[in-house]
Design a protein around this motif. Structure first.
Motif, PDB file in Angstrom:
ATOM      1  N   LYS A 181      21.660  58.470  14.966  1.00 38.29           N
ATOM      2  CA  LYS A 181      20.528  59.325  14.602  1.00 38.29           C
ATOM      3  C   LYS A 181      20.316  59.317  13.097  1.00 38.29           C
ATOM      4  O   LYS A 181      19.186  59.304  12.612  1.00 38.29           O
ATOM      5  N   ASP A 185      18.039  54.795  14.215  1.00 42.79           N
ATOM      6  CA  ASP A 185      18.030  53.603  15.057  1.00 42.79           C
ATOM      7  C   ASP A 185      17.190  53.838  16.312  1.00 42.79           C
ATOM      8  O   ASP A 185      17.431  54.765  17.077  1.00 42.79           O
ATOM      9  N   SER A 186      16.212  52.987  16.505  1.00 42.21           N
ATOM     10  CA  SER A 186      15.332  53.111  17.676  1.00 42.21           C
ATOM     11  C   SER A 186      15.391  51.867  18.545  1.00 42.21           C
ATOM     12  O   SER A 186      14.481  51.614  19.330  1.00 42.21           O
ATOM     13  N   ASP A 188      16.694  49.257  21.518  1.00 44.16           N
ATOM     14  CA  ASP A 188      16.908  49.511  22.942  1.00 44.16           C
ATOM     15  C   ASP A 188      18.354  49.259  23.367  1.00 44.16           C
ATOM     16  O   ASP A 188      18.650  49.133  24.557  1.00 44.16           O
TER      17      ASP A 188
END
Length: 543
Positions: A181, A185-186, A188
């Motif tokens: 967080k 980080d986004s 997959d």
């Protein structure tokens, strides 16, 4: 953000990403996750006779089965004890259990035997008098024995008598969630894959800075002359008739005298991603090696000489300063466990046994290791190129053979850096981590351990390798000094009697391990050749 350097409010120079991660980790309830760090210690030690030679007596039955006892086993040799602690949140608890294991073992050794207090072995009298560890008649027990036979044929037995300490370290899942967080980080990636990738980032930084651990904790600057019998290319200096050494060495155990080989030097084990690491190890386990093909799997007498003729018989044959680990299920290969379920913890493998301490390691060193490893986890960690891999190997090699040499220069990327100057900078960057760990634990012990190690960078005479070498240069042989320290430490540990409850606990475990061994030997349903074939063909790495 990663490449930007900023000044911490207390003056430390930190990367922007490191500083942000540290800030988020320090906020509110986030820092509580640091109380869930898990620790375990594995420590080896040779059983030695009064005349300073390896014991030729089998592992004491009173200590249970080396195959099935969870805490007391053997490593390569029947004379090489290995103590394994349970996992604890507090490293002091692991050390207390390790102390109990020493007391338990020492009080059940054959009359006159003691545990050698240094990493490098005592007087060796040739390979024939280095007994390979045995594990009973079960298929898995025979496999462990044949694997060790293979090590003997590939590398010689003397190298396998070197002992060390492994420090196991695991950060909780909540820690990785907080860091993810903090980084925004986004991707997959699953939580498992993110954790594995982050552990590999920690490992890359560990490899970059492991030279610092050799300088601070290396405790093997000399060896007994018998260890080098038949080796005329060792490059060491003679100290006396019984001792060879290097004047600036910190850890000959981790030098090319120790856990290295020409075959393994050809391996390009990649630590950039879990997939690459698994694939490179898997390839080594399945790639025939001409010199090992000459040895053959069996001799003319039909007895097994090794498990196979590949570059590595199994994953554990690969020598490394650090390993990614995952607890395996029964019969499962470690590399498959990593591929299937990701990295669970790391195992630090470059620690010498310090003969100045009863256990070879103490709580202050453990706290420093926690600080160092947490730094490696939080710091920027770009992937390692082939060029940087060569630099890492060079820096580590210099630190173990010449680490105390005045003005020794390592390489930080393309620029030279003095070891002590660079080390002092790293400790400065680790300072806010020590402060955070102290805040969480309600102590000042982490900062004190950092300060204590910093003194070694200012005064090389405080390093264990320097302290040991000063004694040896004063006229004591390596074997004489090691024997003296062994007896001092053994006396301390024997005197710490186990109370009746704890003694009963260890007696029950030993007895149960013997029953478990018998059960294993009765439960095999195929012969050993079939067992080996099924072991090496039953599991493949899934794409």
């Amino acid at each position: 953000m990663a490449g930007v350097l900023i000044r911490h409010q207390k003056g430390y120079i930190l990367s922007a990403r490191f500083s942000h991660r540290l800030q988020i980790l320090s906020e509110g309830d986030n820092k509580a996750c640091l109380q869930q760090i898990q620790h375990g210690i594995e420590k080896e030690g040779l059983r030695v006779t009064p005349d300073l030679q390896l014991s030729q007596i089998q592992h004491p039955r009173a200590l249970g089965s080396t195959l099935t006892h969870p805490y007391i086993t053997t490593d390569y040799s029947e004379a090489l004890l290995e103590f394994i602690t349970p996992v604890y949140l507090n490293p002091e608890d692991a050390l207390n259990f390790l102390s109990e294991l020493h007391t338990e073992a020492l009080n059940k050794l054959p009359e006159g035997e003691f545990i050698w207090a240094t990493s490098m072995p005592p007087v060796l009298q040739g390979d024939d008098l280095i007994p390979i560890a045995t594990y009973g008649d079960s298929n898995i027990g025979q496999m462990k024995y044949v694997y060790r036979q293979g090590l003997a044929h590939r590398y010689g037995k003397a190298m396998q008598t070197i002992a060390g300490i492994h420090y196991n370290f695991s950060l909780p899942e909540q820690f990785w969630e907080i860091i993810r967080k903090a980084d925004g980080d986004s991707s997959d990636l699953s939580a498992q894959d993110y954790q594995s990738a982050s552990y590999f980032a920690l490992i890359r930084n560990f490899r970059r800075y492991a030279w610092l651990l050799s300088y601070l904790f290396g405790s093997s600057p000399a060896v007994d002359a018998s260890f080098l019998e038949g080796n005329d290319q060792h490059g060491l200096d003679r100290l006396d008739d019984q001792t060879w050494y290097l004047p600036w060495a910190t850890s000959l155990r981790m030098s090319d005298l120790g856990y290295t080989s020409d075959a393994q030097s050809s391996l390009a084990i990649c630590y950039n991603t879990l997939d690459n690491y698994v694939e490179s190890l898997w390839s080594a386990i399945h790639t025939p090696y001409p010199d090992y093909e000459k040895i053959g799997v069996k001799g003319s007498d039909g007895q097994y000489r090794q498990l196979n003729t590949n570059l590595l018989q199994i994953e554990n044959e690969y020598y490394s300063t650090i390993r990614p680990k995952r607890v395996t299920q029964s019969g499962e290969k470690p590399v498959v466990a990593l591929k299937e379920r990701g990295v669970e913890y790391i195992e630090v493998r470059c620690l010498d046994i310090n003969p100045l301490m009863p256990l070879g390691i103490n709580a202050a060193q453990a706290r420093f290791l926690d600080t160092f490893l947490l730094f490696c986890a939080l710091e920027d960690s770009p992937e390692i190129s082939d060029d940087e891999c060569d630099i890492i190997a060079s820096n580590f090699g210099l630190s173990v053979r010449e680490g105390r040499k005045p003005d020794l220069q390592l390489h930080d990327g393309s620029r030279p850096r003095g070891l002590t100057e660079w080390g002092a900078e790293l400790l400065e960057r680790m300072q806010p981590i020590a402060e955070l760990l102290d805040n969480v634990s309600g102590t000042s012990l982490y900062q004190e351990s950092l300060s204590s190690e910093g003194k070694k960078l200012n005064d090389v005479s405080l390093t264990p390798s320097a302290i040991i070498l000063k004694v040896l240069e004063g006229g004591q042989s390596f074997r004489g000094y090691s024997a003296q320290q062994s007896r001092i430490q053994d006396d301390k540990l024997r005197s710490q009697k186990l109370d009746s409850e704890r003694q009963g606990y260890f007696d029950d475990i030993a007895e149960r391990s013997l029953h478990d061994l018998a059960d294993k030997e009765m439960s095999d349903t195929v012969d050993f050749a079939t067992f080996l074939h099924e072991y090496f063909t039953s599991e493949e790495i899934k794409a």
